[in-house]
Design an enzyme around this catalytic site. Sequence first.
Site, mmCIF file in Angstrom:
data_model
loop_
_atom_site.group_PDB
_atom_site.id
_atom_site.type_symbol
_atom_site.label_atom_id
_atom_site.label_comp_id
_atom_site.label_asym_id
_atom_site.label_seq_id
_atom_site.Cartn_x
_atom_site.Cartn_y
_atom_site.Cartn_z
ATOM 1 N N ASP A 1 -7.119 -14.291 7.855
ATOM 2 C CA ASP A 1 -5.892 -14.163 7.043
ATOM 3 C C ASP A 1 -4.843 -15.193 7.468
ATOM 4 O O ASP A 1 -3.654 -14.877 7.598
ATOM 5 C CB ASP A 1 -5.302 -12.741 7.136
ATOM 6 C CG ASP A 1 -6.152 -11.709 6.392
ATOM 7 O OD1 ASP A 1 -6.033 -10.511 6.714
ATOM 8 O OD2 ASP A 1 -6.930 -12.104 5.506
ATOM 9 N N HIS B 1 -12.063 -13.743 2.273
ATOM 10 C CA HIS B 1 -13.226 -12.864 2.088
ATOM 11 C C HIS B 1 -14.427 -13.603 1.510
ATOM 12 O O HIS B 1 -15.555 -13.395 1.960
ATOM 13 C CB HIS B 1 -12.853 -11.677 1.211
ATOM 14 C CG HIS B 1 -11.771 -10.840 1.799
ATOM 15 N ND1 HIS B 1 -11.216 -9.762 1.154
ATOM 16 C CD2 HIS B 1 -11.097 -10.942 2.977
ATOM 17 C CE1 HIS B 1 -10.271 -9.229 1.925
ATOM 18 N NE2 HIS B 1 -10.169 -9.941 3.014
ATOM 19 N N ASP C 1 -5.622 -13.218 -3.933
ATOM 20 C CA ASP C 1 -5.107 -13.149 -2.555
ATOM 21 C C ASP C 1 -5.317 -14.502 -1.891
ATOM 22 O O ASP C 1 -6.452 -14.898 -1.603
ATOM 23 C CB ASP C 1 -5.857 -12.070 -1.757
ATOM 24 C CG ASP C 1 -5.254 -10.694 -1.947
ATOM 25 O OD1 ASP C 1 -5.753 -9.731 -1.313
ATOM 26 O OD2 ASP C 1 -4.296 -10.566 -2.722
ATOM 27 N N MET D 1 2.494 -5.778 -7.960
ATOM 28 C CA MET D 1 1.218 -5.153 -7.616
ATOM 29 C C MET D 1 1.428 -4.043 -6.595
ATOM 30 O O MET D 1 2.316 -4.123 -5.746
ATOM 31 C CB MET D 1 0.267 -6.225 -7.060
ATOM 32 C CG MET D 1 -1.110 -5.748 -6.642
ATOM 33 S SD MET D 1 -1.202 -5.197 -4.918
ATOM 34 C CE MET D 1 -1.513 -6.742 -4.078
ATOM 35 N N ASP E 1 -1.959 -12.961 0.901
ATOM 36 C CA ASP E 1 -2.396 -11.838 1.720
ATOM 37 C C ASP E 1 -2.800 -12.414 3.072
ATOM 38 O O ASP E 1 -3.975 -12.670 3.341
ATOM 39 C CB ASP E 1 -3.568 -11.101 1.078
ATOM 40 C CG ASP E 1 -3.936 -9.875 1.900
ATOM 41 O OD1 ASP E 1 -4.968 -9.258 1.612
ATOM 42 O OD2 ASP E 1 -3.182 -9.544 2.841
ATOM 43 N N HIS F 1 0.882 -1.164 0.000
ATOM 44 C CA HIS F 1 0.000 0.000 0.000
ATOM 45 C C HIS F 1 0.924 1.219 0.000
ATOM 46 O O HIS F 1 2.017 1.169 0.586
ATOM 47 C CB HIS F 1 -0.842 0.078 1.270
ATOM 48 C CG HIS F 1 -1.748 -1.071 1.526
ATOM 49 N ND1 HIS F 1 -1.346 -2.225 2.183
ATOM 50 C CD2 HIS F 1 -3.045 -1.248 1.219
ATOM 51 C CE1 HIS F 1 -2.379 -3.051 2.270
ATOM 52 N NE2 HIS F 1 -3.402 -2.490 1.702
ATOM 53 N N LYS G 1 -14.966 -7.837 -0.185
ATOM 54 C CA LYS G 1 -15.029 -8.408 1.170
ATOM 55 C C LYS G 1 -16.424 -8.095 1.703
ATOM 56 O O LYS G 1 -16.923 -6.985 1.494
ATOM 57 C CB LYS G 1 -13.956 -7.793 2.063
ATOM 58 C CG LYS G 1 -13.839 -8.457 3.438
ATOM 59 C CD LYS G 1 -12.707 -7.837 4.258
ATOM 60 C CE LYS G 1 -12.559 -8.479 5.624
ATOM 61 N NZ LYS G 1 -11.474 -7.848 6.412
ATOM 62 N N ASP H 1 -12.102 -11.855 9.747
ATOM 63 C CA ASP H 1 -11.063 -12.071 8.729
ATOM 64 C C ASP H 1 -9.782 -12.584 9.393
ATOM 65 O O ASP H 1 -9.065 -11.830 10.040
ATOM 66 C CB ASP H 1 -10.794 -10.725 8.022
ATOM 67 C CG ASP H 1 -9.925 -10.894 6.789
ATOM 68 O OD1 ASP H 1 -9.608 -9.877 6.177
ATOM 69 O OD2 ASP H 1 -9.581 -12.044 6.446
ATOM 70 N N GLU I 1 -10.989 -5.921 -5.299
ATOM 71 C CA GLU I 1 -11.051 -6.939 -4.244
ATOM 72 C C GLU I 1 -12.281 -6.731 -3.386
ATOM 73 O O GLU I 1 -12.490 -5.640 -2.838
ATOM 74 C CB GLU I 1 -9.803 -6.880 -3.376
ATOM 75 C CG GLU I 1 -9.818 -7.888 -2.251
ATOM 76 C CD GLU I 1 -8.532 -7.926 -1.479
ATOM 77 O OE1 GLU I 1 -7.510 -7.406 -1.978
ATOM 78 O OE2 GLU I 1 -8.519 -8.470 -0.362
ATOM 79 N N GLU J 1 -10.156 -12.935 -2.751
ATOM 80 C CA GLU J 1 -9.378 -13.422 -1.593
ATOM 81 C C GLU J 1 -10.105 -14.577 -0.933
ATOM 82 O O GLU J 1 -11.314 -14.502 -0.693
ATOM 83 C CB GLU J 1 -9.146 -12.317 -0.573
ATOM 84 C CG GLU J 1 -8.397 -12.832 0.668
ATOM 85 C CD GLU J 1 -7.991 -11.773 1.652
ATOM 86 O OE1 GLU J 1 -7.449 -10.729 1.219
ATOM 87 O OE2 GLU J 1 -8.224 -11.966 2.853
ATOM 88 N N ASP K 1 2.350 1.890 3.347
ATOM 89 C CA ASP K 1 3.313 0.894 3.876
ATOM 90 C C ASP K 1 4.746 1.352 3.578
ATOM 91 O O ASP K 1 5.675 1.036 4.310
ATOM 92 C CB ASP K 1 3.131 -0.470 3.182
ATOM 93 C CG ASP K 1 1.758 -1.083 3.387
ATOM 94 O OD1 ASP K 1 1.106 -0.744 4.389
ATOM 95 O OD2 ASP K 1 1.348 -1.888 2.534
HETATM 96 C C1 DIG Z 1 -7.157 -6.914 2.576
HETATM 97 O O1 DIG Z 1 -7.464 -8.229 2.245
HETATM 98 C C2 DIG Z 1 -6.670 -6.158 1.387
HETATM 99 C C3 DIG Z 1 -5.588 -5.208 1.766
HETATM 100 O O2 DIG Z 1 -4.648 -5.947 2.492
HETATM 101 C C4 DIG Z 1 -5.025 -4.802 0.442
HETATM 102 O O3 DIG Z 1 -5.597 -3.598 0.071
HETATM 103 C C5 DIG Z 1 -5.460 -5.866 -0.521
HETATM 104 C C6 DIG Z 1 -4.317 -6.259 -1.403
HETATM 105 O O4 DIG Z 1 -4.111 -7.622 -1.462
HETATM 106 N N1 DIG Z 1 -6.047 -6.913 0.332
HETATM 107 MN MN MN Z 2 -6.606 -9.106 0.424
HETATM 108 MN MN MN Z 3 -8.285 -10.533 4.343
#
Ligand code: DIG
Ligand code: MN
Ligand code: MN
Length: 388
Positions: free
Chosen positions: A258, A221, A246, A89, A288, A55, A184, A256, A182, A218, A58
């Site tokens: 992860d 998600h 992801d 990316m 991710d 990001h 969620k 979430d 993406e 993802e 970051d």
């Molecule tokens: C969350 O799953 C999102 C953030 O971490 C980011 O913006 C995106 C990129 O993989 N996934």
């Molecule tokens: Mn993600």
């Molecule tokens: Mn996530």
Amino acid sequence: MSDYIPKPEHKFTFGLWTVGNTGRDPFGSPVREAKSPVELVHLLAEVGAYGVNFHDDDLIPVDATPSERDRIVRQFKAALTETGLCVPMATTNLFGDPIFKDGAFTSNDPKVRAYALQKTMNAIDLGVELGAKVYVFWGGREGTETDASKNPISAIIRTREAMNFLCDYVLDRKYDLKFALEAKPNEPRSDIYNATAGHMLALIATLDHPEMVGVNPEVAHEHMAGLNFTHGVAQALEAGKLFHIDLNDQAFGRYDQDFRFGAVNLKSAFFLVKLLEDNGYNGSRHFDAHAYRTEDYEGVKDFARGCIRTYLILKEKAARFNADKEIQALLAEINADDGSMASFCGTYTSTKAAALKAQSFDRQAISQRGLGYERLDQLTIELLLGIR
Ligand code: DIG
Ligand code: MN
Ligand code: MN
């Protein structure tokens, strides 16, 4: 048995925020000291990553001066050159700063919507400068706790306007960049708009430049939405819209998590890897995810290596599935086609329709056929358990 050693052609990538996760959660403070982007690049090189993503925030603090920005970028580029990692990316943090407390592109405040566009344009410039070819949009705050606050149609229209504006920005700057949206369903907002990859595919079709925009599904998600992740990825692949992915894992019905790829649902992870590999997916395998809060940085490296190893082991299992004589013979039996329906298939003609309407079917006989899926699935389980 292969050695499960990652190679550049595997395209394993991690975000700075993944291995850089310091273990903060809603109920606890960080457990690991923060590492710099340069230190994280070296950590990722040590575990065999192909690339690193970020990001904007970051890498470059939001209030950094131009000279601080240039220094950070210079040092980051040097670390990339030293390690050989690339940046496939990039993305924008449109969810951390309090200004985004009611969303970014969908905020009710036009100043917030305008600032979100400004921040994203600057972040796109940064991502392109570092070599990104895919730009992800995760609208973590594009949602609501009460539908009294916003007409959901306004949210869709504002999202579309922002995406059209930013696609035109990329075209105007002649960047070689495509967008990956993406989804969620919730968290951090009670409900997030465009909740699943399917919603995003529907939105993409309404954009001015749909050819520039795909999805970044993802695992966690779609699982949070109670969906079969492999089916969602298949829909994106079939539509030519799987621009990024992801990878992680997630227990159903949870926040979430992860988790490390394959840490919870090995069988669904297998079918996902099989789908990607059988269909020649050529994008990043982006993890991710982050290590358990219990871990030190050696544990973080274990986490990263585990993501990679599990993917490579499941890739090998997929090849074994495709080569397994008993499984393939059973699949051939299941999909046997005597050609008797061939005259009805393909594009419509009125002749076909008339013939099909005149066709008789022995429903009883057809319904009596046993399909052998129990045996097929048990063979799959035994392959995954390592006894085939
Ligand atoms: C969350 O799953 C999102 C953030 O971490 C980011 O913006 C995106 C990129 O993989 N996934
Ligand atoms: Mn993600
Ligand atoms: Mn996530």
